[in-house]
Design an enzyme around this catalytic site. Structure first.
Site, PDB file in Angstrom:
ATOM      1  N   LYS A  52     -16.926  26.447  51.056  1.00  0.00           N
ATOM      2  CA  LYS A  52     -15.994  27.280  52.092  1.00  0.00           C
ATOM      3  C   LYS A  52     -17.291  27.981  53.047  1.00  0.00           C
ATOM      4  CE  LYS A  52     -12.105  27.703  49.082  1.00  0.00           C
ATOM      5  NZ  LYS A  52     -11.375  28.493  47.920  1.00  0.00           N
ATOM      6  N   GLN A  96     -11.644  34.175  45.027  1.00  0.00           N
ATOM      7  CA  GLN A  96     -11.316  32.926  44.482  1.00  0.00           C
ATOM      8  C   GLN A  96     -10.743  33.045  43.060  1.00  0.00           C
ATOM      9  OE1 GLN A  96     -12.524  29.808  45.731  1.00  0.00           O
ATOM     10  NE2 GLN A  96     -11.394  28.916  43.955  1.00  0.00           N
ATOM     11  N   ASP A 119      -5.460  32.636  52.148  1.00  0.00           N
ATOM     12  CA  ASP A 119      -5.150  31.914  51.123  1.00  0.00           C
ATOM     13  C   ASP A 119      -3.758  31.495  51.093  1.00  0.00           C
ATOM     14  OD1 ASP A 119      -7.200  30.559  49.808  1.00  0.00           O
ATOM     15  OD2 ASP A 119      -7.739  32.348  48.418  1.00  0.00           O
TER      16      ASP A 119
END
Length: 292
Positions: A52, A96, A119
């Site tokens: 990412k 994450q 997200d």
């Protein structure tokens, strides 16, 4: 059978974003800034975050990687998220997952400003997605799948879609997006899971199958009707003595035997994975554009 090439599709999306970012910079506007938080030393998580961050650099985004040790306290992590919420230079925040057992993922997700929740896990964004609101941030994997279907102009209207897996990250949002009054969308959706008793019979009725159950090669050829579209979300490393590395990557679909029956199918790797990152970047650009 045609492959739904996520790698090529993601590149087209990222190339377009790179142009948009350059135009923003040329006109004196700020460029998108993504802050990623990584807790501990989970190898898979480190790989995902590194990918990412690398993608951000390639398309002109700013990225900040914040790393904590495995034993970081929940309070310290929440304090950092609050600081990023208040930082006007940061447009998108991602933490994450998975997190260590002593940290509540629910608390962490709900602490992120919904306007920076790229997200798409915050309850407010999930609610907006369910209502079909345009300003929702959609969870990156389902969003990436929808972008892939759109890119290949897959007909979804009136089709029967079967989603295998009911996670909040993939299965549930996927079922909602496919049933929404949109294009792609307007499917009749059956959401299945590990407790579904007649799964094979249901899958054989499906025009579109989304496999997100997390079991390697779970979907077999006798579960798929001729001409179906198959989206494989899973990715698992399994041992393979014939490979130099000693292993290979497989999805939730028995690709070798299922692929010949399909009209379209995603490969593993190179299918859904690259699309997830492309979708995350689109969300981050949108967050920046919304705020500036």
């Amino acid at each position: 059978m045609q492959l739904l090439n996520g790698k090529e599709t993601a590149k087209a999306i990222l190339d377009s974003l790179e142009i948009d970012v350059a135009q923003r910079a040329a006109s004196g506007k700020k460029v998108p800034h993504l802050a990623a938080i990584l807790v501990g030393n989970n190898g898979a998580s480190e790989t995902y975050v590194a990918s990412k961050v690398k993608t951000c650099s390639e398309i002109g985004f700013i990225s900040t990687l914040i790393q904590f040790e495995e034993d970081v306290t929940e309070i310290k992590l929440l304090e950092k998220i609050e600081a990023l919420n208040e930082d006007m230079d940061v447009d998108g925040i991602l933490v994450q997952l998975p997190l260590p057992a002593h940290i509540s993922e629910k608390k962490v997700i709900e602490s992120i400003d919904p306007a920076k929740d790229v997200d798409g896990f915050h309850p407010i964004n999930i609610g907006k997605m369910t209502l079909g609101e345009k300003d929702a941030f959609i969870s990156a994997t389902p969003y990436g799948i929808m972008l892939l279907l759109e890119h290949y102009k897959i007909e979804t209207k009136g089709k029967h879609a079967v989603v295998i897996g009911r996670s909040h990250i993939v299965g549930r949002p996927m079922s909602i997006l496919l049933s929404n009054n949109s294009n792609p969308g307007n499917c009749t959706v059956t959401l299945c899971h590990s407790k579904t008793t007649n799964l094979k019979e249901i899958c054989l009725q499906a025009d579109i199958i989304v496999a997100a159950i997390g079991i390697p090669e779970f979907v077999k050829a006798d579960m798929v009707k001729e001409g179906a579209v198959v989206i494989d979300v899973g990715i698992t490393r399994i041992k393979d003595a014939s490979k130099k590395s000693g292993h290979r990557l497989v999805g939730d679909v028995d690709f070798t035997n299922v692929a010949p029956k399909t009209s379209y199918i995603t490969p593993v790797p190179g299918g859904v994975g690259p699309m997830t990152i492309a979708a995350l970047m689109k969300n981050t650009f949108k967050a920046c554009d919304n705020r500036n």
